[in-house]
Write an enzyme that holds these catalytic residues in place. Structure first.
Site, PDB file in Angstrom:
ATOM      1  N   GLU A  58       0.727  -1.160   0.139  1.00 56.73           N
ATOM      2  CA  GLU A  58       0.003   0.055   0.037  1.00 56.73           C
ATOM      3  C   GLU A  58       0.702   1.374   0.067  1.00 56.73           C
ATOM      4  O   GLU A  58       0.604   2.292  -0.461  1.00 56.73           O
ATOM      5  CB  GLU A  58      -0.974  -0.043   1.104  1.00 56.73           C
ATOM      6  CG  GLU A  58      -1.975  -1.230   1.287  1.00 56.73           C
ATOM      7  CD  GLU A  58      -1.685  -2.267   1.742  1.00 56.73           C
ATOM      8  OE1 GLU A  58      -2.287  -3.417   1.434  1.00 56.73           O
ATOM      9  OE2 GLU A  58      -0.371  -2.668   1.868  1.00 56.73           O
ATOM     10  N   GLY A 307      12.981  -2.233   0.129  1.00 51.17           N
ATOM     11  CA  GLY A 307      12.895  -1.023  -0.776  1.00 51.17           C
ATOM     12  C   GLY A 307      13.717  -1.187  -2.171  1.00 51.17           C
ATOM     13  O   GLY A 307      13.922  -0.366  -2.927  1.00 51.17           O
ATOM     14  N   GLU A 308      14.149  -2.407  -2.563  1.00 51.06           N
ATOM     15  CA  GLU A 308      14.878  -2.829  -3.822  1.00 51.06           C
ATOM     16  C   GLU A 308      14.226  -3.656  -4.847  1.00 51.06           C
ATOM     17  O   GLU A 308      14.897  -4.268  -5.589  1.00 51.06           O
ATOM     18  CB  GLU A 308      16.188  -3.240  -3.314  1.00 51.06           C
ATOM     19  CG  GLU A 308      17.301  -2.287  -2.510  1.00 51.06           C
ATOM     20  CD  GLU A 308      18.764  -2.705  -2.296  1.00 51.06           C
ATOM     21  OE1 GLU A 308      19.490  -2.164  -3.100  1.00 51.06           O
ATOM     22  OE2 GLU A 308      18.902  -3.993  -2.081  1.00 51.06           O
ATOM     23  N   LEU A 334       2.038  -5.686 -11.531  1.00 58.72           N
ATOM     24  CA  LEU A 334       2.474  -4.601 -12.476  1.00 58.72           C
ATOM     25  C   LEU A 334       4.041  -4.010 -12.210  1.00 58.72           C
ATOM     26  O   LEU A 334       4.301  -3.520 -13.255  1.00 58.72           O
ATOM     27  CB  LEU A 334       1.620  -3.310 -12.226  1.00 58.72           C
ATOM     28  CG  LEU A 334       0.043  -3.711 -12.605  1.00 58.72           C
ATOM     29  CD1 LEU A 334      -0.807  -2.380 -11.865  1.00 58.72           C
ATOM     30  CD2 LEU A 334      -0.265  -3.974 -14.070  1.00 58.72           C
ATOM     31  N   GLU A 335       4.679  -4.457 -10.998  1.00 57.21           N
ATOM     32  CA  GLU A 335       5.928  -3.883 -10.939  1.00 57.21           C
ATOM     33  C   GLU A 335       6.750  -4.661 -12.052  1.00 57.21           C
ATOM     34  O   GLU A 335       7.609  -3.818 -12.653  1.00 57.21           O
ATOM     35  CB  GLU A 335       6.278  -4.347  -9.417  1.00 57.21           C
ATOM     36  CG  GLU A 335       5.582  -3.334  -8.399  1.00 57.21           C
ATOM     37  CD  GLU A 335       5.976  -3.700  -7.183  1.00 57.21           C
ATOM     38  OE1 GLU A 335       5.881  -2.868  -6.332  1.00 57.21           O
ATOM     39  OE2 GLU A 335       6.059  -5.014  -6.840  1.00 57.21           O
TER      40      GLU A 335
END
Length: 432
Positions: A58, A307-308, A334-335
């Protein structure tokens, strides 16, 4: 006075409090965590825009919208709450100017304290989380609430339907829901949301912002592994999946001995456990968190950092999105599509039905029935450069064609902020 459904709900929470506190202890950040769960936060001198993002997914989806709100409203303080420690880490990394707190436990004295201290001019809840006492506290304090990127899977809908009187009361207090798809909006309405408060805006996950330098960073990372070896990523894995994926990797190594697996567990609490599992199965492996090098002998690279994920996706040839071999419901498809990597998934996709449908229809999604079918699916794609390129282009087109939800949801939020500013101006005028 609390309604009967909320009284029963609050009573059950109190009975379950020992179990809940034990679970929340896993999400502890520091010595202040328990106080934040009790609703103790610091007041702000500026008017507050409060946003709630349950966890990492989120936060990543909300980031572009929250950044724009910060830029457009420098006279307001953005406060972001999360349920999890991993979500907190993402807020602090990606939105450093925002204040972060853990969401208070949904008991009325906690939520009243939280809302009374923070005094938000607007609350934005991302995706699904409906906390009845928190929503009631906002209603009593006349804080308008928006559910942004509203998502309600069939499984969640069935669960909420069992407590429909409680959910209906909460939804009646929400000003508007920006649903990501028509089916999500219909489920909110079926649970009690007034029809005129629902708008289908699309998913802001399509508005994912890929850093301009990502491809260069990925190429630099990949160059240290050997540019010709096959590399696949299994991302956001859950307990019960890692073993299956490692078994699939064993099969791949029989056909392509230099194949490298990037294994990225969903939750950091499991990083050490998964490392032990990789070692127990006899793989040669490195851990990214320890900056261990990837050599020609490395078979598994454990992505045990936060975060990577986009970077690791971009450094791979093929991407398997986990949470789909076990009945979790899948994760963000989607990433990898947005960074130009072919997407593979398992059968459990109930959290991403609409997105999976669009990718499937475009030929941008390869699905396997189980882990046993995964090695052959990967090998087929590696052998067929044309099929890989078709998936890449189709995925990019789906992402580009569905952008725009960010703009629609920002317009909705801006309208409510303008109403709140007008009310504040009127109150100041009356008191002057």
């Amino acid at each position: 006075m609390a309604s009967l459904p909320r009284l029963i709900y609050t009573g059950l929470l109190l009975l379950l409090l020992p179990l809940i506190n034990r679970r929340l202890e896993r999400e502890r950040l520091n010595a202040l965590s328990a106080r934040q769960r009790a609703g103790h936060v610091s007041p702000s001198e500026l008017p507050v825009i409060w946003a709630h993002c349950a966890s990492v997914g989120e936060v990543l989806a909300a980031e572009p919208l929250l950044r724009e709100l910060q830029q457009q409203h420098p006279d307001k303080q953005l406060v972001v709450t999360t349920m999890t420690a991993t979500g907190a880490a993402q807020v602090r990394q990606r939105l450093p100017e925002a204040r972060h707190y853990l969401l208070p436990l949904d008991l009325p004295w906690n939520t009243d304290r939280f809302v009374a201290t923070l005094k938000p001019v607007l609350g934005i809840i991302f995706e699904t989380e409906l906390w009845p006492n928190l929503i009631h506290s906002c209603q009593q304090a006349k804080v308008p609430l928006v559910i942004a990127n509203g998502r309600l899977s069939e499984k969640a809908f069935r669960r909420y339907r069992r407590i429909r009187p409680l959910v209906r009361e909460a939804l009646q207090a929400v000003r508007c829901v920006a649903a990501k798809a028509q089916e999500d909006g219909n489920r909110f309405v079926a649970l009690g949301l007034p029809t005129d408060r629902m708008e289908v805006s699309g998913s802001i996950k399509y508005d994912l912002q890929v850093p301009a330098d990502l491809s260069r960073w990925a190429a630099d990372l990949r160059s240290g592994w050997g540019t010709t070896r096959p590399v696949w990523i299994a991302a956001s894995t859950h307990e019960g999946e890692d073993e299956l994926l490692l078994q699939a990797h064993q099969q791949l190594l029989k056909h392509q001995p230099d194949t490298l697996l990037l294994l990225v567990p969903r939750h950091p609490q499991r990083f050490d456990q998964v490392a032990e599992q990789v070692a127990a199965q006899g793989f040669s492996y490195s851990r990214r968190s320890l900056q261990q090098p990837v050599t020609s002998q490395t078979q598994v690279y454990l992505g045990d950092t936060l975060g990577e994920l986009l970077l690791l996706y971009a450094a791979a040839d093929l991407a398997f999105v986990a949470g789909s071999l076990v009945p979790i419901g899948g994760h963000n498809l989607l990433e990898p599509a947005a960074v130009g990597v072919p997407v593979i998934t398992g059968p459990h996709l109930n959290n991403f039905t609409e997105i999976a449908g669009l990718l499937r229809q475009a030929g941008a999604l390869k699905e396997v029935a189980d882990a046993a079918a995964l090695p052959e699916a990967l090998l087929q794609l590696w052998r067929d450069a044309e099929a890989r390129q078709h998936q890449v282009q189709a995925g990019l087109q789906v992402v580009d064609a569905n952008r725009g939800a960010l703009k629609k949801q920002r317009r909705m939020i801006e309208q409510l902020l303008a109403e709140q500013d007008a009310l504040a101006d009127k109150a100041r005028t009356e008191h002057s």
